[in-house]
Design a protein around this motif. Structure first.
Motif, PDB file in Angstrom:
ATOM      1  N   SER A 116     -37.806 -33.783  29.421  1.00 42.57           N
ATOM      2  CA  SER A 116     -37.586 -33.620  27.947  1.00 42.57           C
ATOM      3  C   SER A 116     -36.017 -33.283  27.536  1.00 42.57           C
ATOM      4  O   SER A 116     -35.982 -33.482  26.269  1.00 42.57           O
ATOM      5  N   SER A 117     -35.537 -33.427  28.681  1.00 45.02           N
ATOM      6  CA  SER A 117     -33.793 -33.692  28.609  1.00 45.02           C
ATOM      7  C   SER A 117     -33.525 -35.182  27.882  1.00 45.02           C
ATOM      8  O   SER A 117     -32.513 -34.917  27.359  1.00 45.02           O
ATOM      9  N   LEU A 118     -34.365 -36.071  28.363  1.00 47.88           N
ATOM     10  CA  LEU A 118     -34.161 -37.557  28.069  1.00 47.88           C
ATOM     11  C   LEU A 118     -33.939 -37.258  26.497  1.00 47.88           C
ATOM     12  O   LEU A 118     -33.529 -38.683  26.039  1.00 47.88           O
ATOM     13  N   VAL A 119     -35.153 -36.836  25.654  1.00 42.17           N
ATOM     14  CA  VAL A 119     -35.323 -37.067  24.226  1.00 42.17           C
ATOM     15  C   VAL A 119     -34.700 -35.454  23.666  1.00 42.17           C
ATOM     16  O   VAL A 119     -35.069 -35.432  22.405  1.00 42.17           O
ATOM     17  N   PHE A 120     -34.409 -34.454  24.138  1.00 39.67           N
ATOM     18  CA  PHE A 120     -34.090 -33.516  23.788  1.00 39.67           C
ATOM     19  C   PHE A 120     -33.221 -33.456  22.175  1.00 39.67           C
ATOM     20  O   PHE A 120     -32.334 -34.405  22.877  1.00 39.67           O
ATOM     21  N   GLY A 121     -33.062 -32.730  21.875  1.00 41.85           N
ATOM     22  CA  GLY A 121     -32.361 -32.244  20.846  1.00 41.85           C
ATOM     23  C   GLY A 121     -30.163 -32.241  21.167  1.00 41.85           C
ATOM     24  O   GLY A 121     -29.721 -31.867  19.714  1.00 41.85           O
ATOM     25  N   GLN A 122     -30.433 -32.536  22.376  1.00 45.82           N
ATOM     26  CA  GLN A 122     -29.134 -31.758  22.683  1.00 45.82           C
ATOM     27  C   GLN A 122     -27.990 -29.700  21.971  1.00 45.82           C
ATOM     28  O   GLN A 122     -26.999 -30.105  22.170  1.00 45.82           O
ATOM     29  N   VAL A 123     -29.191 -29.289  21.193  1.00 46.73           N
ATOM     30  CA  VAL A 123     -28.592 -27.937  21.465  1.00 46.73           C
ATOM     31  C   VAL A 123     -28.682 -27.240  22.399  1.00 46.73           C
ATOM     32  O   VAL A 123     -29.540 -27.091  22.775  1.00 46.73           O
ATOM     33  N   TYR A 124     -26.851 -26.951  22.360  1.00 47.45           N
ATOM     34  CA  TYR A 124     -27.255 -25.788  23.742  1.00 47.45           C
ATOM     35  C   TYR A 124     -26.821 -24.841  23.519  1.00 47.45           C
ATOM     36  O   TYR A 124     -25.729 -24.201  22.926  1.00 47.45           O
ATOM     37  N   LEU A 125     -27.775 -23.826  23.953  1.00 54.85           N
ATOM     38  CA  LEU A 125     -27.948 -22.182  23.396  1.00 54.85           C
ATOM     39  C   LEU A 125     -28.366 -21.645  24.490  1.00 54.85           C
ATOM     40  O   LEU A 125     -29.219 -22.294  24.894  1.00 54.85           O
ATOM     41  N   ARG A 126     -27.992 -20.631  24.678  1.00 51.25           N
ATOM     42  CA  ARG A 126     -28.192 -19.118  25.684  1.00 51.25           C
ATOM     43  C   ARG A 126     -29.086 -18.427  25.151  1.00 51.25           C
ATOM     44  O   ARG A 126     -28.878 -18.148  23.947  1.00 51.25           O
ATOM     45  N   ILE A 179     -43.316 -28.703  44.910  1.00 50.20           N
ATOM     46  CA  ILE A 179     -43.178 -28.135  43.626  1.00 50.20           C
ATOM     47  C   ILE A 179     -43.557 -28.702  42.093  1.00 50.20           C
ATOM     48  O   ILE A 179     -43.656 -30.073  42.725  1.00 50.20           O
ATOM     49  N   LEU A 180     -44.169 -27.567  41.365  1.00 53.15           N
ATOM     50  CA  LEU A 180     -44.650 -28.596  40.270  1.00 53.15           C
ATOM     51  C   LEU A 180     -43.607 -28.293  39.012  1.00 53.15           C
ATOM     52  O   LEU A 180     -43.234 -26.833  39.255  1.00 53.15           O
ATOM     53  N   ALA A 181     -43.241 -29.286  38.657  1.00 55.53           N
ATOM     54  CA  ALA A 181     -42.379 -29.635  37.477  1.00 55.53           C
ATOM     55  C   ALA A 181     -42.552 -30.400  36.181  1.00 55.53           C
ATOM     56  O   ALA A 181     -41.478 -31.240  36.135  1.00 55.53           O
ATOM     57  N   ALA A 182     -43.796 -30.258  36.439  1.00 51.75           N
ATOM     58  CA  ALA A 182     -44.296 -30.945  35.091  1.00 51.75           C
ATOM     59  C   ALA A 182     -44.635 -30.305  33.962  1.00 51.75           C
ATOM     60  O   ALA A 182     -45.101 -31.152  32.837  1.00 51.75           O
ATOM     61  N   GLY A 183     -43.861 -29.418  33.479  1.00 51.55           N
ATOM     62  CA  GLY A 183     -43.472 -28.642  32.487  1.00 51.55           C
ATOM     63  C   GLY A 183     -44.819 -28.030  31.798  1.00 51.55           C
ATOM     64  O   GLY A 183     -46.086 -27.850  32.445  1.00 51.55           O
ATOM     65  N   ALA A 184     -44.251 -27.292  30.894  1.00 53.34           N
ATOM     66  CA  ALA A 184     -45.169 -25.895  30.559  1.00 53.34           C
ATOM     67  C   ALA A 184     -46.619 -26.595  29.546  1.00 53.34           C
ATOM     68  O   ALA A 184     -47.683 -26.094  30.127  1.00 53.34           O
ATOM     69  N   ILE A 185     -47.071 -28.026  29.578  1.00 57.14           N
ATOM     70  CA  ILE A 185     -48.267 -28.410  29.340  1.00 57.14           C
ATOM     71  C   ILE A 185     -48.539 -28.954  30.989  1.00 57.14           C
ATOM     72  O   ILE A 185     -49.910 -28.649  30.331  1.00 57.14           O
ATOM     73  N   GLY A 209     -44.550 -32.526  21.207  1.00 60.13           N
ATOM     74  CA  GLY A 209     -43.356 -33.497  21.430  1.00 60.13           C
ATOM     75  C   GLY A 209     -42.716 -33.243  22.847  1.00 60.13           C
ATOM     76  O   GLY A 209     -41.926 -32.192  22.857  1.00 60.13           O
ATOM     77  N   ILE A 210     -42.911 -33.549  24.116  1.00 63.59           N
ATOM     78  CA  ILE A 210     -42.692 -33.378  25.063  1.00 63.59           C
ATOM     79  C   ILE A 210     -42.115 -34.785  25.852  1.00 63.59           C
ATOM     80  O   ILE A 210     -42.758 -35.942  25.252  1.00 63.59           O
ATOM     81  N   GLY A 211     -41.151 -35.253  27.125  1.00 58.86           N
ATOM     82  CA  GLY A 211     -40.816 -36.152  27.168  1.00 58.86           C
ATOM     83  C   GLY A 211     -41.471 -36.552  28.272  1.00 58.86           C
ATOM     84  O   GLY A 211     -41.792 -35.878  28.918  1.00 58.86           O
ATOM     85  N   ASN A 212     -41.153 -37.919  28.522  1.00 59.33           N
ATOM     86  CA  ASN A 212     -41.918 -38.424  29.677  1.00 59.33           C
ATOM     87  C   ASN A 212     -41.448 -40.148  30.573  1.00 59.33           C
ATOM     88  O   ASN A 212     -41.061 -41.219  29.833  1.00 59.33           O
ATOM     89  N   GLY A 213     -40.926 -39.217  30.952  1.00 55.72           N
ATOM     90  CA  GLY A 213     -39.159 -40.466  31.335  1.00 55.72           C
ATOM     91  C   GLY A 213     -38.414 -39.487  32.647  1.00 55.72           C
ATOM     92  O   GLY A 213     -38.648 -38.460  32.539  1.00 55.72           O
ATOM     93  N   VAL A 214     -37.928 -40.662  33.094  1.00 61.32           N
ATOM     94  CA  VAL A 214     -36.950 -40.070  34.406  1.00 61.32           C
ATOM     95  C   VAL A 214     -36.075 -39.135  33.721  1.00 61.32           C
ATOM     96  O   VAL A 214     -35.458 -39.013  32.376  1.00 61.32           O
ATOM     97  N   GLY A 215     -35.970 -37.652  33.686  1.00 59.33           N
ATOM     98  CA  GLY A 215     -35.100 -36.905  32.969  1.00 59.33           C
ATOM     99  C   GLY A 215     -36.126 -35.961  31.944  1.00 59.33           C
ATOM    100  O   GLY A 215     -35.595 -35.079  31.507  1.00 59.33           O
TER     101      GLY A 215
END
Ligand SMILES: Cc1cc2nc3c(=O)[nH]c(=O)nc-3n(C[C@H](O)[C@H](O)[C@H](O)COP(=O)(O)OP(=O)(O)OC[C@H]3O[C@@H](n4cnc5c(N)ncnc54)[C@H](O)[C@@H]3O)c2cc1C
Ligand SMILES: *[C@@H]1O[C@H](CO)[C@@H](O)[C@H](O)[C@H]1NC(C)=O
Ligand SMILES: *[C@@H]1O[C@H](CO)[C@@H](O)[C@H](O)[C@H]1NC(C)=O
Length: 615
Positions: free
Chosen positions: A119-129, A300-306, A111-117
């Motif tokens: 994966s942050s558009l669909v992610f679980g919002q758990v914020y950790l570093r 600049i490539l920013a299409a994600g790790a897949i 599962g990886i995001g497909n849209g403006v935003g």
């Protein structure tokens, strides 16, 4: 298609992301943005920078490098401006992995995001570093004496990226919540906010019990680079609305020098004879007509790790043998493209029944979202805490492995050498307390376990039958038996925590895996049936490491063997951090945006030597 993937989605949703109801927060349709290009024909012939992927990293960098109006930028995004957010088709790509033999040949949803935003558009919002020790590995794996890719070098960019809305005094009091604003920024446009509801009695019991586990620290903030027991915020604004790359770096921005086209898929990067990237080829919608756009300064490539590895391989940059087998002309033999593939793995749930629970209210598993969701509590621990008796032995046996025995047969000597350096680093991580192998979200009578530092490595490759179709994703999960061993010890840790520690006072018995799963061999067999090798945090497929170690990008994130081509997404992370990945993606994007702007004025001197193996 959809029904085959739903079972594997379900576990992920329940445990990692909360229920769908929590996720699908509606986002009103915005009026057409003035800088959205509607038709491919209307895309200009040339821009200073062309960014492939309007996701988490892409939107962050696009915003930063257009701010002063000096440079023209086009972002090309495959997905759409969706009205809704959250994890569901079509906002995620529909990719099923290869079966993992060590996990009973099960396949998994990628599962990886497909849209403006993105994966942050669909992610679980758990914020950790991640922790300081984990980022130290990125500097170590640069092979350089002085690399700024470490905790100290990233912290200013975490702060540039994210603002923390503090918990309420009532929450602080009820939960012993520690937080420290010095690890966060001010009014950055992207927000981290604690669930608005009260701390629960269940959480108080967990906090008390977990804080008594041997070696468990309670750091001053969830984002202080330290492992331990802490409360963490979610990626939501002060109104509990998802705060993501689009809200932080696109909505409300209107600049003459910044355009985006959506519903458009980039197939390849174009090069001139000396391998300078000159532009990209893309198609829009169902059209089969390819369009080319030129980049005066950089692609600049920013299409994600897949997908970034896919675009590179389609462009002739990738493992030579693979490209030849698929019938693609090799421009640069780059064995690291699509190799070194890693993701966090987890077991969704161990379940317990409480004879006299701390509260009558049974909380939903996973994070609590929104105004009524409790602030979230997690225990983030290293192997010395998980298995005080065995961690040294595990680290020793791991350090003695011959890497080639466990890596894909196709890995070249450079990749094996690079892994050898990762092995050395991971051996030290296994003995460190300031590292997170296991993350447990503490809510109630059930909890999942994770392995955040798997030592198995997989691949992302082109589909020989149709290289332009979705790539072939192979987690190779559990191919290194150390990963199973770590997971078994982690399950045993959680069993002890629930049934032998302070929680035992509540009359706890285990229902899953339950009394039939006794010996280590039983637990191992159970794990092989339970493990999901992805928490949707793919990294490493275009790693920032020396070329002679199978790296794909250098310290400035330029692709070896080429000019004017950078990668800025999660794929550049050479090793996983022991935390969810999104904050780190933002920090890397903020950091590289400054480098890009600086190098636009002061071009790097070593430009022509960039492809040399002399790193
Ligand atoms: C379901 C899910 C849950 C997650 N949960 C969490 C979490 O709780 N906490 C956390 O911190 N992290 C989480 N993550 C991880 C985090 O969201 C990612 O690590 C991060 O967003 C990745 O950013 P990126 O820029 O590398 O890629 P992305 O944000 O995925 O952006 C890539 C973009 O490129 C586009 N694209 C791909 N191929 C092409 C092409 N050929 N042409 C044009 N465009 C293309 C894609 O559509 C996408 O928009 C989760 C991720 C997912 C998917
Ligand atoms: C997995 O599949 C392979 C190839 O089909 C087979 O040889 C192997 O026995 C299978 N393993 C399990 C555990 O089913
Ligand atoms: C593209 O094709 C799909 C499937 O054939 C169809 O459902 C969709 O409406 C088409 N989109 C456009 C914009 O024509």
């Amino acid at each position: 298609m959809r029904s085959t993937m739903m079972p594997s989605l379900r576990g992920a949703l329940l445990v990692l992301l909360g229920t769908t109801a929590h996720l699908a927060s509606a986002w009103p349709t915005v009026s057409p943005h003035v800088t959205v290009v509607r038709r491919a024909e209307d895309v200009s012939e040339e821009y200073d920078y062309v960014i492939v992927g309007g996701g988490t990293s892409g939107l962050t960098v696009a915003d930063r490098i257009t701010e002063d109006g000096k440079y023209t930028v086009l972002v090309i995004e495959n997905g759409q401006f969706w009205d809704e957010t959250g994890f569901d088709l079509p906002r995620v790509y529909n990719i099923l992995s290869e079966p993992s033999p060590a996990l009973n040949n099960r396949s998994f949803f990628v599962g990886i995001g497909n849209g403006v935003g993105g994966s942050s558009l669909v992610f679980g919002q758990v914020y950790l570093r991640g922790t300081e020790d984990e980022y130290a590995g990125w500097a170590q794996l640069s092979g350089k004496k002085h690399s700024t890719w470490n905790w100290k070098g990233l912290l200013p960019y975490f702060k540039k990226a994210l603002t923390l809305n503090p918990p309420t005094p009532e929450q602080v009091e009820a939960g012993n919540i520690k937080f420290d604003q010095s690890y966060w920024g001010e009014d950055t446009g992207l927000y981290a906010t604690f669930g608005g509801g009260p701390v629960t009695k269940w959480q108080q019991s967990h906090y008390s019990a977990m804080s008594k586990v041997d070696g468990m620290e309670t750091p001053e903030d969830s984002a202080s680079g330290k492992a331990g027991l802490y409360w963490y915020p979610l990626a939501q604004d002060s109104n509990y609305v998802r705060s993501y790359a689009r809200t932080g770096h696109w909505d409300g921005i209107s600049r003459d020098n910044y355009q985006m086209i959506v519903g458009s898929k980039v197939s390849t990067v174009q090069f001139d004879e000396d391998l300078t990237a000159t532009g990209v080829v893309f198609t829009t919608g169902n059209s089969t007509e390819a369009r080319t756009v030129k980049a005066k300064r950089e692609v600049i490539l920013a299409a994600g790790a897949i997908h970034t590895p896919q675009v590179l391989m389609l462009s002739g940059i990738g493992p030579k043998a693979h490209l030849e087998a698929v019938g693609i002309d090799v421009k640069v033999d780059a064995p690291g493209v699509g190799s070194n593939f890693q993701d966090h793995s987890y077991i969704p749930s161990l379940e317990y029944s409480f004879a006299n629970p701390p509260s009558d209210v049974t909380p939903i598993p996973g994070p609590g979202y929104g105004p009524d969701g409790a602030p979230n509590l997690a225990a983030m621990m290293g192997l010395p805490v998980i298995t005080p008796k065995k961690y040294k032995d595990i680290a020793k046996r791991y350090s003695q492995q011959n890497p080639a025995d466990f890596l894909p047969a196709e890995y070249t000597p450079e990749l094996i050498e690079g892994y050898r350096h990762q092995q050395k680093f991971y051996t030290s991580l296994m003995k460190s307390k300031n590292v997170v192998f296991n993350e447990v979200m503490l809510t109630g009578p059930s909890a999942g376990v994770q392995n955040l530092h798997p030592v198995s490595r997989g691949t992302v490759r082109l589909n020989p039958a149709d290289p332009h179709a979705e790539p072939i994703v192979d987690y190779r999960a559990g191919s290194n038996p150390i990963d199973l061993e770590v997971m078994v010890e982690t399950v045993k840790f959680l069993r002890r925590y629930y049934t032998e520690g302070e929680l035992a006072q509540y009359g706890v018995t285990e229902t899953l895996p339950g009394p039939d799963v006794v010996t280590d061999a039983d637990v191992d067999a159970w794990c092989r049936e339970q493990i999901t090798p992805s928490v949707f945090h793919p990294v490493g497929t275009t790693a920032k490491m020396p070329r002679k170690w199978g790296g794909v990008v250098d310290e400035d994130l330029f692709v070896y063997g080429t000019k004017n081509l950078r990668i800025i997404d999660a794929g550049i992370q050479p090793t996983l951090i022991g935390a969810t990945t999104c904050q780190t993606v933002y920090a890397v994007a903020e950091k590289i945006a400054e480098v890009i702007l600086d190098q636009a004025v002061n071009p790097p001197k070593c430009k022509v030597k960039r492809d040399g193996p002399s790193q």
